[in-house]
Design a protein around this motif. Sequence first.
Motif, short mmCIF file in Angstrom:
data_model
loop_
_atom_site.label_atom_id
_atom_site.label_comp_id
_atom_site.label_asym_id
_atom_site.label_seq_id
_atom_site.Cartn_x
_atom_site.Cartn_y
_atom_site.Cartn_z
N VAL A 1 0.84 -1.20 0.00
CA VAL A 1 0.00 0.00 0.00
C VAL A 1 0.88 1.25 0.00
O VAL A 1 0.61 2.22 -0.71
CB VAL A 1 -0.96 -0.01 1.20
CG1 VAL A 1 -1.68 1.33 1.32
CG2 VAL A 1 -1.96 -1.14 1.07
N ASP A 2 1.94 1.23 0.81
CA ASP A 2 2.87 2.37 0.85
C ASP A 2 3.50 2.59 -0.53
O ASP A 2 3.59 3.72 -1.00
CB ASP A 2 3.95 2.11 1.89
CG ASP A 2 5.01 3.20 1.92
OD1 ASP A 2 4.71 4.28 2.47
OD2 ASP A 2 6.11 2.98 1.40
N GLY A 3 3.91 1.48 -1.18
CA GLY A 3 4.49 1.60 -2.51
C GLY A 3 3.48 2.12 -3.52
O GLY A 3 3.83 2.91 -4.41
N PHE A 4 2.22 1.68 -3.38
CA PHE A 4 1.17 2.15 -4.29
C PHE A 4 0.97 3.65 -4.15
O PHE A 4 0.83 4.37 -5.15
CB PHE A 4 -0.13 1.42 -3.99
CG PHE A 4 -1.32 1.95 -4.73
CD1 PHE A 4 -1.43 1.78 -6.10
CD2 PHE A 4 -2.32 2.64 -4.07
CE1 PHE A 4 -2.52 2.27 -6.80
CE2 PHE A 4 -3.42 3.13 -4.75
CZ PHE A 4 -3.52 2.94 -6.12
N VAL A 5 0.98 4.14 -2.90
CA VAL A 5 0.82 5.58 -2.67
C VAL A 5 1.97 6.35 -3.31
O VAL A 5 1.78 7.40 -3.94
CB VAL A 5 0.74 5.87 -1.16
CG1 VAL A 5 0.79 7.38 -0.89
CG2 VAL A 5 -0.54 5.28 -0.57
N ILE A 6 3.20 5.82 -3.17
CA ILE A 6 4.37 6.49 -3.75
C ILE A 6 4.26 6.51 -5.27
O ILE A 6 4.53 7.54 -5.92
CB ILE A 6 5.66 5.77 -3.31
CG1 ILE A 6 5.89 5.99 -1.81
CG2 ILE A 6 6.85 6.28 -4.11
CD1 ILE A 6 7.07 5.23 -1.25
N ILE A 7 3.85 5.37 -5.87
CA ILE A 7 3.71 5.30 -7.33
C ILE A 7 2.66 6.29 -7.81
O ILE A 7 2.84 6.98 -8.82
CB ILE A 7 3.34 3.87 -7.76
CG1 ILE A 7 4.53 2.93 -7.56
CG2 ILE A 7 2.91 3.84 -9.23
CD1 ILE A 7 4.22 1.47 -7.79
#
Length: 393
Positions: free
Chosen positions: A206-212
């Motif tokens: 989820v954190d990576g998705f937000v960054i992307i």
Amino acid sequence: MDVESVTFGAFLGIAGVFGLTAAAIYPLVQRSYLLWGVARAIFFTCMVIALFPIELSNGEPVAGTNLWLAEAALALGAAMTGPFLANYVEPHIKLGKARRLLYWMLPLGLFAAAASAIGQTLPLYNQLHDLALLACTVLLASGLYAAIKAGSRAARFQLIGWGPLILIGLVAFSYELVTRGHLPYWPYLLLAGLVIDFVVSATGIVDGFVIIQKERDRAMADMKAAELMTVTDPLTEIANRRGLDQHFENADRSNLSGLALIDCDHFKRINDQFGHETGDRVLVGIAQGLKIDHTFVARLGGEEFVVLIYGDDWQERAEQARRCITLAVRAYVPDLPYPVTASAGLTSVSEGDTLTCAMKRADKALYAAKESGRNRSLSLTEFRPPSEIGEVA
């Protein structure tokens, strides 16, 4: 309800949330690590079900514990973990050989799964199963270390989730190779480690998705800004010729009634007497003055501007815009000792008109306005015979 049942239920819920989250995010970001993550969740769930069989409400088990099947599912889950990490680590992180070595976990895990099945009849393969999974654990630990050393944010997340599993794997597989027996309570230790794994991995995804998403939003904003720069005059911040062409082609022209070509009177004198900096400020003031309701304003270059006018009273609105120039420049350049005026050539615009034809007509009207003494608006009907107007229009 015992602790085992609670932990088992919690794992199934967490693994389900992890798998559904990864599957839901995949169509949005199209990153292959999400598919590897879903495969991990499926195989590890199968492993846990094989180790801790589900019971019916009357207490009867659906199936008994199937150790070899659990070990095969464990091997397949480990096989998916290497490609998961190799793709999960940010693409700009340079892992070199470490990224390639992580893919070796796939054939090693597949071999370990096959060895589990064969080991039922040939016990030697049980040792090969443990050796292959120990090698997978070492490769995973090495890849995780290399990624963290290279500065991977994703790998730091996974260290928290996989640290307990790596430690359990190193101890359990080494123990089994030496003693040829299973580490006491290893299913419970593995279950607890997997619960931590999926909680942390889901958070990291989820954190990576937000960054992307932030990166994509920033890229889209940069693209829009770059596109805006190509259609905007940098000095006056109104449309340039390209922006005018684009607006004319894409806008609804059913209510477009007229076009005014406006030129600042004696602009060269301003530049010669007060310098180009003052001249630029005058141009900005003119642009501000032309921004009235129901118009679209563009700068062609130099001191020449185009105003597209919407509505039935387009001639009055064009004259209003031209008169606003003097007031706007006086407010924007108060140190200028004399008023700035402008001349305008007007023409009506029909739905079938092209911008080039309309501007040619307006240019002729502008020329007439200058010849008539400047500081005024003229349309074709004020200086062309009716027969010729019909031909030009």
